[in-house]
Design a protein around this motif. Sequence first.
Motif, PDB file in Angstrom:
ATOM      1  N   PHE A 181      16.829   2.662  -9.928  1.00  0.00           N
ATOM      2  CA  PHE A 181      15.700   3.272  -9.232  1.00  0.00           C
ATOM      3  C   PHE A 181      14.972   2.243  -8.368  1.00  0.00           C
ATOM      4  CE2 PHE A 181      14.496   7.414 -11.589  1.00  0.00           C
ATOM      5  CZ  PHE A 181      15.820   7.781 -11.632  1.00  0.00           C
ATOM      6  N   PRO A 182      14.257   2.710  -7.320  1.00  0.00           N
ATOM      7  CA  PRO A 182      13.382   1.805  -6.556  1.00  0.00           C
ATOM      8  C   PRO A 182      12.262   1.260  -7.432  1.00  0.00           C
ATOM      9  CG  PRO A 182      13.804   3.843  -5.342  1.00  0.00           C
ATOM     10  CD  PRO A 182      14.334   4.052  -6.724  1.00  0.00           C
ATOM     11  N   GLY A 183      11.652   0.154  -6.979  1.00  0.00           N
ATOM     12  CA  GLY A 183      10.677  -0.552  -7.793  1.00  0.00           C
ATOM     13  C   GLY A 183       9.495   0.302  -8.228  1.00  0.00           C
ATOM     14  N   ALA A 184       8.885   1.020  -7.272  1.00  0.00           N
ATOM     15  CA  ALA A 184       7.707   1.829  -7.620  1.00  0.00           C
ATOM     16  C   ALA A 184       8.060   2.917  -8.622  1.00  0.00           C
ATOM     17  CB  ALA A 184       7.112   2.444  -6.349  1.00  0.00           C
ATOM     18  N   GLU A 185       9.221   3.542  -8.462  1.00  0.00           N
ATOM     19  CA  GLU A 185       9.625   4.596  -9.393  1.00  0.00           C
ATOM     20  C   GLU A 185       9.953   4.032 -10.764  1.00  0.00           C
ATOM     21  OE1 GLU A 185      12.659   7.147  -7.943  1.00  0.00           O
ATOM     22  OE2 GLU A 185      11.694   7.489  -5.993  1.00  0.00           O
ATOM     23  N   VAL A 186      10.425   2.802 -10.807  1.00  0.00           N
ATOM     24  CA  VAL A 186      10.701   2.172 -12.101  1.00  0.00           C
ATOM     25  C   VAL A 186       9.417   2.045 -12.905  1.00  0.00           C
ATOM     26  CG1 VAL A 186      11.396   0.010 -13.218  1.00  0.00           C
ATOM     27  CG2 VAL A 186      12.767   0.951 -11.364  1.00  0.00           C
ATOM     28  N   TYR A 187       8.354   1.554 -12.275  1.00  0.00           N
ATOM     29  CA  TYR A 187       7.073   1.416 -12.982  1.00  0.00           C
ATOM     30  C   TYR A 187       6.518   2.781 -13.389  1.00  0.00           C
ATOM     31  CZ  TYR A 187       6.748  -3.535 -11.746  1.00  0.00           C
ATOM     32  OH  TYR A 187       6.970  -4.890 -11.638  1.00  0.00           O
ATOM     33  N   GLU A 188       6.548   3.741 -12.483  1.00  0.00           N
ATOM     34  CA  GLU A 188       5.987   5.053 -12.776  1.00  0.00           C
ATOM     35  C   GLU A 188       6.756   5.757 -13.888  1.00  0.00           C
ATOM     36  OE1 GLU A 188       6.117   7.086  -9.081  1.00  0.00           O
ATOM     37  OE2 GLU A 188       4.329   6.128  -8.257  1.00  0.00           O
ATOM     38  N   THR A 189       8.063   5.536 -13.970  1.00  0.00           N
ATOM     39  CA  THR A 189       8.880   6.244 -14.939  1.00  0.00           C
ATOM     40  C   THR A 189       8.899   5.576 -16.300  1.00  0.00           C
ATOM     41  OG1 THR A 189      10.317   6.926 -13.099  1.00  0.00           O
ATOM     42  CG2 THR A 189      11.155   7.266 -15.325  1.00  0.00           C
ATOM     43  N   LEU A 190       8.906   4.242 -16.320  1.00  0.00           N
ATOM     44  CA  LEU A 190       9.083   3.523 -17.582  1.00  0.00           C
ATOM     45  C   LEU A 190       7.768   3.146 -18.255  1.00  0.00           C
ATOM     46  CD1 LEU A 190      12.106   1.165 -16.839  1.00  0.00           C
ATOM     47  CD2 LEU A 190      12.093   3.488 -17.761  1.00  0.00           C
ATOM     48  N   GLU A 191       6.704   2.964 -17.524  1.00  0.00           N
ATOM     49  CA  GLU A 191       5.444   2.543 -18.150  1.00  0.00           C
ATOM     50  C   GLU A 191       4.924   3.523 -19.206  1.00  0.00           C
ATOM     51  OE1 GLU A 191       3.317  -0.426 -14.902  1.00  0.00           O
ATOM     52  OE2 GLU A 191       2.719   1.683 -14.997  1.00  0.00           O
ATOM     53  N   PRO A 192       5.093   4.851 -19.050  1.00  0.00           N
ATOM     54  CA  PRO A 192       4.660   5.745 -20.140  1.00  0.00           C
ATOM     55  C   PRO A 192       5.383   5.489 -21.461  1.00  0.00           C
ATOM     56  CG  PRO A 192       4.907   6.980 -18.099  1.00  0.00           C
ATOM     57  CD  PRO A 192       5.437   5.614 -17.826  1.00  0.00           C
ATOM     58  N   LEU A 193       6.555   4.857 -21.413  1.00  0.00           N
ATOM     59  CA  LEU A 193       7.291   4.578 -22.651  1.00  0.00           C
ATOM     60  C   LEU A 193       6.695   3.415 -23.426  1.00  0.00           C
ATOM     61  CD1 LEU A 193      10.997   4.957 -21.447  1.00  0.00           C
ATOM     62  CD2 LEU A 193       9.463   6.687 -22.369  1.00  0.00           C
ATOM     63  N   LEU A 194       5.740   2.708 -22.857  1.00  0.00           N
ATOM     64  CA  LEU A 194       5.108   1.600 -23.570  1.00  0.00           C
ATOM     65  C   LEU A 194       4.264   2.069 -24.745  1.00  0.00           C
ATOM     66  CD1 LEU A 194       4.038  -0.616 -20.521  1.00  0.00           C
ATOM     67  CD2 LEU A 194       5.929  -1.018 -22.098  1.00  0.00           C
ATOM     68  N   LYS A 195       4.037   3.342 -24.868  1.00  0.00           N
ATOM     69  CA  LYS A 195       3.293   3.883 -26.017  1.00  0.00           C
ATOM     70  C   LYS A 195       4.228   4.449 -27.081  1.00  0.00           C
ATOM     71  CE  LYS A 195       2.563   8.324 -23.689  1.00  0.00           C
ATOM     72  NZ  LYS A 195       1.553   9.289 -23.191  1.00  0.00           N
ATOM     73  N   ASP A 196       5.541   4.231 -26.908  1.00  0.00           N
ATOM     74  CA  ASP A 196       6.529   4.662 -27.898  1.00  0.00           C
ATOM     75  C   ASP A 196       6.837   3.467 -28.794  1.00  0.00           C
ATOM     76  OD1 ASP A 196       8.575   5.710 -29.381  1.00  0.00           O
ATOM     77  OD2 ASP A 196       9.651   6.584 -27.686  1.00  0.00           O
ATOM     78  N   TYR A 197       6.426   3.531 -30.059  1.00  0.00           N
ATOM     79  CA  TYR A 197       6.537   2.385 -30.964  1.00  0.00           C
ATOM     80  C   TYR A 197       7.636   2.554 -32.004  1.00  0.00           C
ATOM     81  CZ  TYR A 197       1.865   1.982 -28.984  1.00  0.00           C
ATOM     82  OH  TYR A 197       0.801   1.930 -28.128  1.00  0.00           O
ATOM     83  N   GLU A 243       1.039  -2.526  -5.561  1.00  0.00           N
ATOM     84  CA  GLU A 243      -0.312  -1.975  -5.466  1.00  0.00           C
ATOM     85  C   GLU A 243      -0.966  -2.385  -4.147  1.00  0.00           C
ATOM     86  OE1 GLU A 243      -2.643  -2.998  -8.826  1.00  0.00           O
ATOM     87  OE2 GLU A 243      -1.306  -2.054 -10.288  1.00  0.00           O
ATOM     88  N   ASP A 244      -0.791  -3.644  -3.745  1.00  0.00           N
ATOM     89  CA  ASP A 244      -1.378  -4.109  -2.487  1.00  0.00           C
ATOM     90  C   ASP A 244      -0.787  -3.382  -1.288  1.00  0.00           C
ATOM     91  OD1 ASP A 244      -2.895  -5.848  -3.988  1.00  0.00           O
ATOM     92  OD2 ASP A 244      -1.554  -7.568  -3.667  1.00  0.00           O
ATOM     93  N   ASN A 245       0.489  -3.012  -1.370  1.00  0.00           N
ATOM     94  CA  ASN A 245       1.140  -2.306  -0.266  1.00  0.00           C
ATOM     95  C   ASN A 245       0.887  -0.803  -0.302  1.00  0.00           C
ATOM     96  OD1 ASN A 245       2.227  -4.748   0.589  1.00  0.00           O
ATOM     97  ND2 ASN A 245       4.168  -4.440  -0.513  1.00  0.00           N
ATOM     98  N   GLY A 246       0.167  -0.324  -1.295  1.00  0.00           N
ATOM     99  CA  GLY A 246      -0.128   1.092  -1.393  1.00  0.00           C
ATOM    100  C   GLY A 246       1.024   1.937  -1.906  1.00  0.00           C
ATOM    101  N   GLU A 247       2.077   1.327  -2.431  1.00  0.00           N
ATOM    102  CA  GLU A 247       3.215   2.076  -2.952  1.00  0.00           C
ATOM    103  C   GLU A 247       3.009   2.527  -4.392  1.00  0.00           C
ATOM    104  OE1 GLU A 247       6.922   0.077  -2.344  1.00  0.00           O
ATOM    105  OE2 GLU A 247       6.237  -0.916  -0.518  1.00  0.00           O
ATOM    106  N   LEU A 248       2.035   1.928  -5.059  1.00  0.00           N
ATOM    107  CA  LEU A 248       1.824   2.209  -6.477  1.00  0.00           C
ATOM    108  C   LEU A 248       0.332   2.154  -6.771  1.00  0.00           C
ATOM    109  CD1 LEU A 248       3.541   2.733  -9.055  1.00  0.00           C
ATOM    110  CD2 LEU A 248       3.354   0.295  -9.537  1.00  0.00           C
ATOM    111  N   GLY A 249      -0.135   3.098  -7.548  1.00  0.00           N
ATOM    112  CA  GLY A 249      -1.534   3.111  -7.929  1.00  0.00           C
ATOM    113  C   GLY A 249      -1.810   2.125  -9.041  1.00  0.00           C
ATOM    114  N   PRO A 250      -3.068   1.804  -9.284  1.00  0.00           N
ATOM    115  CA  PRO A 250      -3.399   0.869 -10.376  1.00  0.00           C
ATOM    116  C   PRO A 250      -3.016   1.437 -11.722  1.00  0.00           C
ATOM    117  CG  PRO A 250      -5.382   1.915  -9.510  1.00  0.00           C
ATOM    118  CD  PRO A 250      -4.265   2.301  -8.592  1.00  0.00           C
ATOM    119  N   ARG A 251      -2.608   0.559 -12.574  1.00  0.00           N
ATOM    120  CA  ARG A 251      -2.183   0.987 -13.902  1.00  0.00           C
ATOM    121  C   ARG A 251      -3.402   1.314 -14.751  1.00  0.00           C
ATOM    122  NH1 ARG A 251       1.137  -2.667 -18.347  1.00  0.00           N
ATOM    123  NH2 ARG A 251       1.123  -1.114 -20.025  1.00  0.00           N
ATOM    124  N   LYS A 252      -3.318   2.398 -15.498  1.00  0.00           N
ATOM    125  CA  LYS A 252      -4.402   2.822 -16.370  1.00  0.00           C
ATOM    126  C   LYS A 252      -4.190   2.201 -17.748  1.00  0.00           C
ATOM    127  CE  LYS A 252      -5.081   7.233 -14.004  1.00  0.00           C
ATOM    128  NZ  LYS A 252      -5.110   8.714 -14.150  1.00  0.00           N
TER     129      LYS A 252
END
Length: 253
Positions: free
Chosen positions: A110-126, A170-179
């Motif tokens: 996947f492209p970089g921005a989609e990688v962050y958007e898709t995989l970051e929600p999995l950081l709450k899977d323990y 984030e600086d390039n506007g391709e990705l929003g700030p992480r919550k």
Amino acid sequence: MANTTVTGAKAIHGQNPQSLVETVIRNRIYESSFWKEHCFALTAASIIDKAIELKTLGGVYGNQRPTEYLCLLLKLLQIQPEKEILLEYLQADEFKYLRALAALYIRMTFPGAEVYETLEPLLKDYRKLRLRNMGGYVLTFIDEFVYELLTEERVCDIILPRLPKRQILEDNGELGPRKSRLLAAMEGDSDNESNKSGSKSRGRSRSVSDVGSASRSRSRSRSGSAGSRYVSRSPSRSLSRSVSPERMAVDES
């Protein structure tokens, strides 16, 4: 023919998808018995059954033997399933090794921005995962595995494609700030505390006003009762006030 990429597959990062796995490891996968016996005619649907049967993840072990997890990863690169199918793999909560397989494939393709958007929600899977490497079996967790995918250059003995830094996207506007979940939880706690303190202050002010009104009412009742007791305890004065002067003159005579 069994080792060739499916017809019509798109190039990933400017190359054949299977080339994302190093040639040495790829050749060992082709020579493995699991690849020859179980991965020959797998499709995007039938590969789910094999992923569900996985008991571990990892790269190579022992005498540079590839794990079944690595064989299925190469098969995904070979058949190149649709994006919607990969997201369905990722959302299968009950099959954690299928989720881990899809996460590594998404990180590689996947492209970089989609990688962050898709995989970051999995950081709450323990949930726990078993990882097999050259030293044997070790214990890891899904959130740790995903964090390595987002930060490390090599995972499961595979050199990952370059991933841009999140701050750059984030600086390039391709990705929003992480919550941040921790920050959100802290803000929620502070709001609850402020609501509780406000209710307590209002309760104190009401109690103070109630006490003041009760004290004033008691003072009024005490003053009234004191006046009545003073009159009743002075019979001579009250009697002298009630007798007329003419009657007093008659009595004296």
